[in-house]
Design a protein around this motif. Sequence first.
Motif, PDB file in Angstrom:
ATOM      1  N   ASP A  81      19.627   3.477 -44.810  1.00 55.73           N
ATOM      2  CA  ASP A  81      20.176   3.822 -43.483  1.00 55.73           C
ATOM      3  C   ASP A  81      20.619   5.285 -43.526  1.00 55.73           C
ATOM      4  OD1 ASP A  81      22.208   2.997 -45.300  1.00 55.73           O
ATOM      5  OD2 ASP A  81      23.631   2.781 -43.657  1.00 55.73           O
ATOM      6  N   VAL A  82      19.641   6.161 -43.614  1.00 54.94           N
ATOM      7  CA  VAL A  82      19.903   7.586 -43.804  1.00 54.94           C
ATOM      8  C   VAL A  82      20.483   8.231 -42.555  1.00 54.94           C
ATOM      9  CG1 VAL A  82      18.848   9.812 -44.350  1.00 54.94           C
ATOM     10  CG2 VAL A  82      18.090   7.742 -45.541  1.00 54.94           C
ATOM     11  N   ASP A  83      19.923   7.891 -41.377  1.00 55.95           N
ATOM     12  CA  ASP A  83      20.367   8.499 -40.120  1.00 55.95           C
ATOM     13  C   ASP A  83      20.858   7.477 -39.105  1.00 55.95           C
ATOM     14  OD1 ASP A  83      19.726  11.184 -40.824  1.00 55.95           O
ATOM     15  OD2 ASP A  83      17.614  10.693 -40.555  1.00 55.95           O
ATOM     16  N   GLY A  84      20.918   6.217 -39.474  1.00 57.17           N
ATOM     17  CA  GLY A  84      21.303   5.165 -38.542  1.00 57.17           C
ATOM     18  C   GLY A  84      20.600   3.876 -38.936  1.00 57.17           C
ATOM     19  N   TRP A  85      20.501   2.946 -37.971  1.00 59.81           N
ATOM     20  CA  TRP A  85      19.893   1.656 -38.316  1.00 59.81           C
ATOM     21  C   TRP A  85      19.217   1.045 -37.090  1.00 59.81           C
ATOM     22  CZ3 TRP A  85      18.614  -0.018 -42.848  1.00 59.81           C
ATOM     23  CH2 TRP A  85      18.245  -1.342 -43.034  1.00 59.81           C
ATOM     24  N   ASN A  86      18.114   0.344 -37.358  1.00 60.58           N
ATOM     25  CA  ASN A  86      17.386  -0.393 -36.324  1.00 60.58           C
ATOM     26  C   ASN A  86      17.709  -1.869 -36.511  1.00 60.58           C
ATOM     27  OD1 ASN A  86      15.450  -1.791 -34.801  1.00 60.58           O
ATOM     28  ND2 ASN A  86      13.952  -0.150 -35.027  1.00 60.58           N
ATOM     29  N   PHE A  87      18.540  -2.418 -35.618  1.00 58.29           N
ATOM     30  CA  PHE A  87      18.972  -3.806 -35.746  1.00 58.29           C
ATOM     31  C   PHE A  87      17.936  -4.777 -35.177  1.00 58.29           C
ATOM     32  CE2 PHE A  87      22.728  -1.223 -36.001  1.00 58.29           C
ATOM     33  CZ  PHE A  87      23.470  -1.819 -37.008  1.00 58.29           C
ATOM     34  N   VAL A  88      16.909  -4.244 -34.533  1.00 59.46           N
ATOM     35  CA  VAL A  88      15.821  -5.086 -34.039  1.00 59.46           C
ATOM     36  C   VAL A  88      14.854  -5.399 -35.171  1.00 59.46           C
ATOM     37  CG1 VAL A  88      13.894  -5.253 -32.422  1.00 59.46           C
ATOM     38  CG2 VAL A  88      16.024  -4.174 -31.705  1.00 59.46           C
ATOM     39  N   SER A  89      14.458  -4.349 -35.915  1.00 58.81           N
ATOM     40  CA  SER A  89      13.525  -4.545 -37.028  1.00 58.81           C
ATOM     41  C   SER A  89      14.234  -4.697 -38.370  1.00 58.81           C
ATOM     42  CB  SER A  89      12.563  -3.359 -37.110  1.00 58.81           C
ATOM     43  OG  SER A  89      13.260  -2.155 -37.421  1.00 58.81           O
ATOM     44  N   ASP A  90      15.570  -4.570 -38.355  1.00 58.85           N
ATOM     45  CA  ASP A  90      16.377  -4.655 -39.567  1.00 58.85           C
ATOM     46  C   ASP A  90      15.881  -3.651 -40.599  1.00 58.85           C
ATOM     47  OD1 ASP A  90      18.518  -5.644 -41.029  1.00 58.85           O
ATOM     48  OD2 ASP A  90      17.291  -7.160 -42.050  1.00 58.85           O
ATOM     49  N   SER A  91      15.811  -2.395 -40.172  1.00 59.03           N
ATOM     50  CA  SER A  91      15.303  -1.351 -41.062  1.00 59.03           C
ATOM     51  C   SER A  91      15.892  -0.008 -40.651  1.00 59.03           C
ATOM     52  CB  SER A  91      13.773  -1.284 -40.982  1.00 59.03           C
ATOM     53  OG  SER A  91      13.365  -0.715 -39.742  1.00 59.03           O
ATOM     54  N   GLY A  92      15.582   0.993 -41.452  1.00 58.49           N
ATOM     55  CA  GLY A  92      16.013   2.345 -41.142  1.00 58.49           C
ATOM     56  C   GLY A  92      15.031   3.105 -40.275  1.00 58.49           C
ATOM     57  N   GLU A  93      13.994   2.443 -39.775  1.00 63.13           N
ATOM     58  CA  GLU A  93      12.994   3.079 -38.913  1.00 63.13           C
ATOM     59  C   GLU A  93      13.600   3.309 -37.524  1.00 63.13           C
ATOM     60  OE1 GLU A  93      10.451   4.997 -37.204  1.00 63.13           O
ATOM     61  OE2 GLU A  93       9.892   4.441 -39.262  1.00 63.13           O
TER      62      GLU A  93
END
Length: 738
Positions: free
Chosen positions: A293-305
Motif C-alpha cells: 500500500d505504497v500510495d493508498g489502497w483499492n478496497f474493491v480489488s483488495d490491492s495496491g492497484e
Amino acid sequence: MTQILLCTFLGVLVGYPIPTHAAYSFSPTIWQENNEVRVNGADLEGDYPSERILCFAPEADPDDLKCFRPDSKSIKQWTRTTIVFTPAANTPPVGFLKVFIMEDTDVCTNGGCQVLKQQTEIVIGAYKAHPYIVDIIDRETGVKTGNITREKTYEIRGFRFGDDVRDIYLGIRKIAREDIISWTYSTIVFRPSQEYEVSDGLRVQNAAAKSNIFTVNIVDTISNDPYSHLQFHLSDMRITDAWKQSQGKGIIVAVIDSGVDTNHEEFRGRIWGNPDEVRGNGRDDDGNGYKDDVDGWNFVSDSGELTPMSSHGTAVAGVIAAGKNNAVGVAGVAPEAIIMPLIVSNANGRIVGEDVIEAIHYAVDNGANIINLSMGGPGFTTDFNPAFTSSIQYAAEHNTLVVIAAGNGDILGQQEGNAQGVDLDQNPKSPVCNRNDNRWSIGVASISREGEKSRFSDFGLKCIDLAALGEGVVTTSFYALSEGGVSYASVSGTSFSTPVVSGLAALVWASKPGLAAWQIRDILIRSGDPLNDPTIGRKPDIIAALTEAGRTAAKPPLKPATPTIPPETHDAIFPDIPSLHPYESAIRWGKETRVLQGYPDGTFRPDRTVNRAEFLKIVLEADPSVDVSGETKETGFPDVDESAWYAPYIRYARRTGIIEGYPDGYFRPEQTVNVAEALKISYRALGVSTIDTGGEWYRRYLTHAQYNGILFSNDLNIASNMQRKDVVWVVWKLMGGK
C-alpha cells in the motif's frame, strides 16, 4: 410625386435617396429588440399585391437592400393602408425604410401609349436599430459565460452590430479598441487587457445606439491556470486572499471514492506516500495488514492497484487540491494539501458499505487529517445504515475530520434526471446522518451561485451543517474514462460541494495545526454566513474562518463523554469481532440465539463463505417453531446423502416448499450459496411476504431487501457468495433486528 423606376419584377432598381412621401409614416423610428413597427400609407399594395416587398436600405450603402416579401415571418400584417412588422435580425443599424409596389402606368412614346407594369419605390423614412447581445462565449472553453476576466478571450454573439468597429462598454468604461480582435455584423471577439471594476453589465455600440445590457461579472484573475476563472467556487469566496494566509500545506486529505488519477499533473508531488512500505516487494513492510500500500489502497480489488474506476474521485480530488499557478487546468481550494487515494467504488459507482468502513479506519490509522466522503445512498427512504456510525466515531476519536456529502435526491428523480432533494430529518441517509454527536462530522449540501439550495440537494437540520457551490464546478477529470478524453470537466452534485468544504478545512487546519478536528469543524460553521434556508446550514466564509482560527486556543481532540455502545457490550463477543465491528450487533444476536456460533478455536471468521446446506440449517434454526427431527421422507435429490447431518433440514424445506432444487433435479448442498439464493430461501423460510415485481426470479426478494434495509449494503452483487457476516445480518434483519 412618386418616383417611377423602370424595372422587371424580379430586379429592384435603386437610385439616389429621395425625401419621404408625406402620405406615408411609421413608428417607432428607433427600434429595440422585438419592437413591432407600424407603417401607415395611402397605398402600400399597388396593383399586384403578391409582388410587393418591404426593404431596408443601409445609410452607408443605400443600394445594398435587405428585402422581405409579405409571407416573411417578420411581417405580421400587410393591407393597403397598414404594414405591421418586427425588424429582422439582419436589419442594418441605420438606414431607410422602403416599400416597393408594382403598378400599371401609362407610358407614351412617339409610337403611341401603352400600359406597362412598373415598380414604384416609396421611401417611408429613416430609422435606427439597436444592436442586441444574445450570448457571450468563452473562446478557450467554447461554453457560454457570464464572467469577464482580464487576458481571457471572449466572443459576443448577437445581431445588428454593424460592419464597422465601434465600442464595447463594461459599465461606463469603454474596452480599449486595441483589445477588439474582430467585429462583424453578428460576432465580436475581444480580449480585455485591463482590470475592470464591478459593472452594471456589458453593452455594444453600433452606428445607431447601444445594445441591451448583458449582465456579466468581473472576475479577478485567480491564478495563471487557464480554467481558474471558471471556478466560481473559488472566485466567489475571496480565495486569493485566503491563499496569502494558508494553502493547506502538509494536511492529508483521504479521498474515499472511485480512485484518483495519480499521474495527473495537477497532483504532482502531492499524492500521499506510505513511508514504511517498499514498492513492489509483495510484503506488508509496515505491518498494517496491507501489502504494497505504497500510495493508498483499492478496497474493491483488495490491492495496491490505484488506477481509477471512474472520473468521479479525480474530480473530487481536483476541487480539494489541484495545483495552482502551474499554468495548466485549474486550481484547488487547498493547492498544497496531500491527497490519499482510497478506492471503494467500482466502475458503475457501486459501493460496498464494509469497504467504506474499512477505508475510514485505514485513513485514520495512516495519518489522514481529513476524510472526504462524496457519496450517499441511492435515494431510497431506507438509505440509513447504522453500521457506518462506529467508523465515523472512530475517526472523530482519533482527531480526523470527516466531511460528507448530503446526497443528490430521491431514487426515482435521479433515474429521470430530475431529482428533488430528500428531507434527511424525515428520511435520513448514510453516511451523512451517521453521528450520535454533531461534532463527529460535517454534512455538506449544494447551493447555486445565488446561494439558493440546489434542486437535487438533500437537506435537513439534523445532518447538514454547511453548503457550498455544487453546480458547474470546474475541476480535474481522468482522461481515460471521461467523455472526449479530457482532463478537466464541469460537474454538479453534492459530491463536488463537499470537497470545497474539505479544502477549506485544510486551509484552516494548516494555518493553526494545533487545533483539534472538532475545533476546525466548529470554526467553519460558526464563522459561516447564514443562508435563507436553515436546512442547508451556513455558507463558509474562509477569511472569517482563518481569522477565527488565529484567535482560537487549541484544545484536546474530541472524546465523547458518553460511550455510544453500552458498557456491557464493550467486551468482544469473538476475538476477531471487535466491539466496533460494523456487523457486531447482528453477530452478537446470532451468538446469543445460537443461530450462528463460532468455531472451536473461538473465532467467528466473518468473511468465510457458507454453502447451501449450512445456510438452510441456519435459517431454519432461526425460527423456533421449526422442528426437523421427525422428517423421514427422502429428499428426492440424487446428490443429497440421506444420512448426512443436513438431510433433515433439506427434507423439511422441500416438503414445505421453501426449496425446489435446480432445474436438473440436483440440490448441490456443498455449493456456496449466493446472495440471490440466500434471499429467496430466507424469505420463504421465515414467512416474509413479498410482491411480484416482475423480472428475474430473485427480483421480488431483492427489491424488498433493498427498500427495507435487509442487506448490509444495497450494492451487494446478487451473484456474489454469501459470507458468514452477511448471513447472520440478513437473518437478524428479517427477524426484526434493529
